[in-house]
Motif scaffolding. Structure first.
Motif, PDB file in Angstrom:
ATOM      1  N   THR A 165      72.526 141.238  -6.888  1.00 38.89           N
ATOM      2  CA  THR A 165      73.823 141.726  -7.362  1.00 38.89           C
ATOM      3  C   THR A 165      74.176 141.241  -8.764  1.00 38.89           C
ATOM      4  OG1 THR A 165      74.926 139.895  -6.216  1.00 38.89           O
ATOM      5  CG2 THR A 165      74.764 141.998  -5.042  1.00 38.89           C
ATOM      6  N   THR A 166      73.358 140.366  -9.332  1.00 37.61           N
ATOM      7  CA  THR A 166      73.628 139.902 -10.689  1.00 37.61           C
ATOM      8  C   THR A 166      72.646 140.504 -11.692  1.00 37.61           C
ATOM      9  OG1 THR A 166      72.345 137.882 -10.220  1.00 37.61           O
ATOM     10  CG2 THR A 166      74.760 137.759 -10.003  1.00 37.61           C
ATOM     11  N   THR A 167      71.377 140.191 -11.567  1.00 35.71           N
ATOM     12  CA  THR A 167      70.408 140.631 -12.580  1.00 35.71           C
ATOM     13  C   THR A 167      69.288 141.513 -12.041  1.00 35.71           C
ATOM     14  OG1 THR A 167      69.080 138.621 -12.280  1.00 35.71           O
ATOM     15  CG2 THR A 167      70.813 138.560 -13.957  1.00 35.71           C
ATOM     16  N   VAL A 169      65.617 148.736 -10.961  1.00 33.52           N
ATOM     17  CA  VAL A 169      65.857 150.158 -11.195  1.00 33.52           C
ATOM     18  C   VAL A 169      65.229 150.618 -12.516  1.00 33.52           C
ATOM     19  CG1 VAL A 169      67.660 151.854 -11.700  1.00 33.52           C
ATOM     20  CG2 VAL A 169      67.906 150.303  -9.764  1.00 33.52           C
ATOM     21  N   ASN A 170      65.271 149.770 -13.518  1.00 32.50           N
ATOM     22  CA  ASN A 170      64.735 150.155 -14.829  1.00 32.50           C
ATOM     23  C   ASN A 170      63.212 150.120 -14.891  1.00 32.50           C
ATOM     24  OD1 ASN A 170      67.302 150.567 -15.917  1.00 32.50           O
ATOM     25  ND2 ASN A 170      67.509 148.418 -16.530  1.00 32.50           N
ATOM     26  N   ASN A 171      62.587 149.469 -13.936  1.00 33.45           N
ATOM     27  CA  ASN A 171      61.114 149.397 -13.899  1.00 33.45           C
ATOM     28  C   ASN A 171      60.580 150.616 -13.169  1.00 33.45           C
ATOM     29  OD1 ASN A 171      58.474 148.553 -14.044  1.00 33.45           O
ATOM     30  ND2 ASN A 171      58.701 146.904 -12.532  1.00 33.45           N
ATOM     31  N   SER A 216      54.913 148.462 -11.508  1.00 31.44           N
ATOM     32  CA  SER A 216      56.204 149.148 -11.459  1.00 31.44           C
ATOM     33  C   SER A 216      56.909 148.840 -10.140  1.00 31.44           C
ATOM     34  CB  SER A 216      56.015 150.655 -11.598  1.00 31.44           C
ATOM     35  OG  SER A 216      55.379 151.197 -10.449  1.00 31.44           O
ATOM     36  N   ALA A 217      58.229 149.028 -10.120  1.00 30.90           N
ATOM     37  CA  ALA A 217      59.013 148.700  -8.930  1.00 30.90           C
ATOM     38  C   ALA A 217      58.609 149.551  -7.730  1.00 30.90           C
ATOM     39  CB  ALA A 217      60.497 148.877  -9.236  1.00 30.90           C
ATOM     40  N   VAL A 218      58.346 150.849  -7.972  1.00 30.07           N
ATOM     41  CA  VAL A 218      57.947 151.719  -6.861  1.00 30.07           C
ATOM     42  C   VAL A 218      56.639 151.238  -6.255  1.00 30.07           C
ATOM     43  CG1 VAL A 218      57.161 154.036  -6.218  1.00 30.07           C
ATOM     44  CG2 VAL A 218      59.194 153.757  -7.667  1.00 30.07           C
ATOM     45  N   LEU A 238      64.694 154.726  -6.904  1.00 25.85           N
ATOM     46  CA  LEU A 238      64.945 153.293  -7.039  1.00 25.85           C
ATOM     47  C   LEU A 238      66.433 152.973  -6.911  1.00 25.85           C
ATOM     48  CD1 LEU A 238      62.492 152.456  -9.956  1.00 25.85           C
ATOM     49  CD2 LEU A 238      62.274 151.702  -7.578  1.00 25.85           C
ATOM     50  N   VAL A 239      67.268 153.826  -7.497  1.00 24.39           N
ATOM     51  CA  VAL A 239      68.716 153.629  -7.373  1.00 24.39           C
ATOM     52  C   VAL A 239      69.144 153.742  -5.916  1.00 24.39           C
ATOM     53  CG1 VAL A 239      70.972 154.661  -7.912  1.00 24.39           C
ATOM     54  CG2 VAL A 239      69.280 154.346  -9.725  1.00 24.39           C
TER      55      VAL A 239
END
Length: 365
Positions: free
Chosen positions: A189-191, A197-199, A206-208, A36-37
């Motif tokens: 770029t803000t939130t 990344v944290n999900n 989930s983000a993935v 994710l990063v």
């Protein structure tokens, strides 16, 4: 619009299409956070930054043309439009976060443009480009019409655009493109970057799982069907030479397709934007799980198919509109190459990564 698949439909796809032979049982402790990063910091955000830069240039050249209409300033504006359009191909697949909330893709690149509605908007001087009903009256396809198709030659195009209403519409379309792109980039770029990344779990939300579904939806519906299948008549009994990307420019649809294909393959491989460096990715995830299909690494089969699609596309004319008219067989061959990767990714890859498809396949393939 994405809809949740029924369990029965998912089971039927896997049962009918999958012949994966996954390797030995491997505990899935792959570092999703690192992937994710890599996606966020090295691919998505840099791609949006490059896109935003070209949108700023597009606005500058639009302002220049409006202030001083000429064939020279028209050509400068066209060049800026082409460069921004190519950069769009690198972010279109990321319909997540603010882009999803805005339905960015629909407001940016629904083609073909509705020329008659655009003409009516300009004549009346009364329109609202925030309405979903105006998706095909704005974005890059609307600029294609205004800059390349509103008249028969460059001098006539300059003359046609040299009215207050035409200038206002041109400015409104360009400004909206820039503002939408800026809004999505600012959110990342803000939130949203940290939220994304944290999900890092493995649930459907989930983000993935969400981004892999978004990527697959884009590949299947926008890249495969939108750019190739629909104009080639795959889903009907007729070809549609007017339904290609950049129809009025004429010789630009192949370049946009190849840009999009490269971007999709780079994302699969975790390749950093505008760099040869790679990081954690769908490819490395599959390799970590030792995912084998018919004796070959699934990641290699997927990359082979990306390469096969590109090789097939090299035989196409620069104008897909001309291609479907003169030799549509070559378009169909390219579609077939793209379609092979639908099975490899949507069935085999999804199964290996334990990701459930969250959209309905409704185009009959």
């Amino acid at each position: 619009m994405k809809k949740v698949l029924t369990l029965l439909f998912v089971i039927s796809i896997v049962a009918s299409c999958s012949s994966s032979d996954n390797g030995p049982d491997t505990t899935d402790n792959f570092d999703r956070s690192a992937m994710l990063v890599n996606w966020a910091d090295n691919i998505i955000v840099p791609s949006y930054q490059a896109y935003k830069g070209e949108l700023d240039e597009l606005k500058t050249k639009s302002d220049g043309f409006i202030a001083s209409p000429s064939v020279a300033t028209l050509n400068e504006l066209r060049t800026a439009w082409q460069e921004a359009y190519k950069k769009w191909q690198h972010v279109s697949m990321f319909e997540i976060g603010r882009a999803e909330a805005l339905t960015l893709r629909n407001f940016t690149n629904i083609f073909p443009a509705d020329a008659s509605e655009i003409d009516q908007n300009i004549a009346q001087g009364n329109y609202n480009l925030t309405l979903p009903s105006t998706n095909d009256e704005q974005g890059f396809p609307a600029l294609d019409y205004l800059l390349n198709g509103i008249a028969s030659d460059d001098a006539s195009i300059v003359n046609a655009l040299n009215t207050t209403n035409h200038k206002n519409y041109l400015n409104d379309v360009v400004t909206r493109l820039r503002d939408l792109g800026t809004e999505v980039l600012n959110d990342w770029t803000t939130t949203y970057r940290d939220t994304f990344v944290n999900n890092n779990g493995s649930s459907a939300s989930s983000a993935v799982n969400k981004l892999v579904n978004d990527f697959m939806f884009y590949y299947e519906k926008s890249l495969r069907a939108g750019k190739i299948g629909i104009p080639a008549g795959v889903f009907s009994n007729n070809t549609f030479n007017e339904k290609v990307e950049a129809f009025y420019k004429g010789d630009f649809s192949k370049a946009l397709f190849l840009e999009a294909l490269n971007a999709a393959q780079n994302f699969f491989n975790g390749k950093h934007y505008s760099s040869s460096t790679t990081g954690q990715s769908l490819k490395s995830y599959l390799d970590f799980l030792n995912t084998i299909k018919e004796g070959t690494d699934l990641s290699q089969l997927i990359n082979n198919q990306f390469n096969g699609s590109r090789t097939s596309a090299t035989n196409l004319e620069n104008s897909f509109s001309q291609q479907v008219t003169t030799n549509n067989t070559l378009m169909l061959q390219t579609y077939d190459q793209l379609q092979m990767n639908v099975v490899l990714m949507k069935v085999d890859m999804f199964q290996a990564l334990s990701i459930q498809v969250d959209f309905v396949d409704a185009d009959g393939d």
